[in-house]
Design a protein around this motif. Sequence first.
Motif, short mmCIF file in Angstrom:
data_model
loop_
_atom_site.label_atom_id
_atom_site.label_comp_id
_atom_site.label_asym_id
_atom_site.label_seq_id
_atom_site.Cartn_x
_atom_site.Cartn_y
_atom_site.Cartn_z
N PRO A 1 -35.99 23.57 8.37
CA PRO A 1 -35.07 22.93 9.31
C PRO A 1 -35.75 22.66 10.65
O PRO A 1 -36.76 23.29 10.97
CB PRO A 1 -33.94 23.95 9.45
CG PRO A 1 -34.56 25.26 9.09
CD PRO A 1 -35.64 24.96 8.10
N PRO A 2 -35.21 21.74 11.42
CA PRO A 2 -35.76 21.51 12.76
C PRO A 2 -35.76 22.81 13.56
O PRO A 2 -34.89 23.66 13.38
CB PRO A 2 -34.80 20.48 13.38
CG PRO A 2 -34.13 19.83 12.21
CD PRO A 2 -34.07 20.87 11.14
N ARG A 3 -36.74 22.96 14.42
CA ARG A 3 -36.94 24.21 15.18
C ARG A 3 -35.67 24.65 15.91
O ARG A 3 -35.34 25.82 15.94
CB ARG A 3 -38.09 24.03 16.16
CG ARG A 3 -38.19 25.17 17.16
CD ARG A 3 -39.44 25.14 17.97
NE ARG A 3 -40.37 25.99 17.25
CZ ARG A 3 -41.64 25.72 17.07
NH1 ARG A 3 -42.15 24.63 17.54
NH2 ARG A 3 -42.41 26.54 16.42
N HIS A 4 -34.92 23.72 16.48
CA HIS A 4 -33.74 24.09 17.28
C HIS A 4 -32.67 24.79 16.44
O HIS A 4 -31.82 25.48 16.97
CB HIS A 4 -33.14 22.86 17.97
CG HIS A 4 -32.32 22.00 17.04
ND1 HIS A 4 -32.88 21.07 16.22
CD2 HIS A 4 -30.99 21.99 16.81
CE1 HIS A 4 -31.93 20.49 15.51
NE2 HIS A 4 -30.77 21.03 15.84
N VAL A 5 -32.73 24.63 15.11
CA VAL A 5 -31.72 25.24 14.26
C VAL A 5 -31.81 26.76 14.30
O VAL A 5 -30.82 27.47 14.18
CB VAL A 5 -31.85 24.72 12.81
CG1 VAL A 5 -30.96 25.49 11.86
CG2 VAL A 5 -31.53 23.24 12.76
N HIS A 6 -33.01 27.29 14.49
CA HIS A 6 -33.19 28.74 14.53
C HIS A 6 -33.62 29.26 15.89
O HIS A 6 -33.34 30.40 16.23
CB HIS A 6 -34.22 29.17 13.48
CG HIS A 6 -33.73 28.99 12.08
ND1 HIS A 6 -32.73 29.76 11.55
CD2 HIS A 6 -34.08 28.11 11.13
CE1 HIS A 6 -32.50 29.38 10.31
NE2 HIS A 6 -33.29 28.37 10.03
N ASP A 7 -34.32 28.45 16.65
CA ASP A 7 -34.95 28.92 17.88
C ASP A 7 -34.31 28.36 19.15
O ASP A 7 -34.98 27.76 19.97
CB ASP A 7 -36.44 28.54 17.87
CG ASP A 7 -37.17 29.11 16.68
OD1 ASP A 7 -36.72 30.12 16.14
OD2 ASP A 7 -38.20 28.55 16.29
N SER A 8 -33.01 28.57 19.29
CA SER A 8 -32.36 28.10 20.50
C SER A 8 -31.18 29.01 20.83
O SER A 8 -30.68 29.74 19.98
CB SER A 8 -31.87 26.65 20.34
OG SER A 8 -30.79 26.60 19.43
N GLU A 9 -30.74 28.92 22.05
CA GLU A 9 -29.57 29.69 22.47
C GLU A 9 -28.34 29.23 21.70
O GLU A 9 -27.50 30.04 21.29
CB GLU A 9 -29.35 29.49 23.97
CG GLU A 9 -28.30 30.41 24.56
CD GLU A 9 -28.22 30.28 26.07
OE1 GLU A 9 -27.10 30.09 26.58
OE2 GLU A 9 -29.27 30.36 26.73
N GLU A 10 -28.26 27.94 21.46
CA GLU A 10 -27.14 27.38 20.69
C GLU A 10 -27.13 27.95 19.27
O GLU A 10 -26.07 28.26 18.72
CB GLU A 10 -27.27 25.86 20.66
CG GLU A 10 -26.08 25.15 20.09
CD GLU A 10 -26.26 23.64 20.20
OE1 GLU A 10 -27.02 23.07 19.38
OE2 GLU A 10 -25.65 23.04 21.10
N ALA A 11 -28.31 28.09 18.67
CA ALA A 11 -28.40 28.65 17.31
C ALA A 11 -27.96 30.11 17.30
O ALA A 11 -27.25 30.54 16.38
CB ALA A 11 -29.83 28.53 16.79
N GLU A 12 -28.33 30.85 18.31
CA GLU A 12 -27.90 32.25 18.41
C GLU A 12 -26.38 32.35 18.53
O GLU A 12 -25.75 33.19 17.90
CB GLU A 12 -28.57 32.94 19.62
CG GLU A 12 -30.01 33.29 19.41
CD GLU A 12 -30.22 34.33 18.32
OE1 GLU A 12 -29.40 35.27 18.21
OE2 GLU A 12 -31.20 34.19 17.57
#
Length: 193
Positions: free
Chosen positions: A115-126
């Motif tokens: 998956p795109p990086r933002h899916v796991h590595d973002s505040e939104e993902a958390e």
Amino acid sequence: MPPRARPMAADERRAELTDVTLGLLRVHGRAVTTRQIAEAAGVAEGTIFRVFASKEELVDAALARAFEPGDLVARIEGIDRDQPLSARLLDLVGVLQQRFRATFDLMLKVELVGPPRHVHDSEEAEEWRARLTLLLTDLVGEDGDQLAVPVDHFLHVLRLLTFAGSHPKVTEGRLLTPEQIVETVLLGLGRRD
């Protein structure tokens, strides 16, 4: 003469083109052309480049959209809490499998390894993971006392087995059914009296 686009705000146009592109990516993969996108959206090809710098930017936006929760929250909230735990879990696994399979199919179509990086590595993902944990914990509800492990561990295993059992490559084409997943997890992690 190409169609004249209906006037709309740039954000609205971006959203429309993103949705159209996502649908076309599911069919054509990355081979989709801006001409196909424009025709499906009912706009001239140049309209795309008024709101996106490039086709790649549009494709990236469409892929990011594919990983948004969408109606997943409403579908989980809609599961009848008055059913027995096993029935609620069957409904949940069915919902999650639809989501996973659609995502895996898209990833294979566009040759996306992860998956795109933002899916796991973002505040939104958390924040999304925390919200999903609360939703699923609520779904188990008072029936957590039927489990031999803490609810969060049970849900973690259920999600892992659902994820792996829904992937055509991981399962070598022998996808697990919701019944197989729920029976396995309840048998393995249910309380033995």
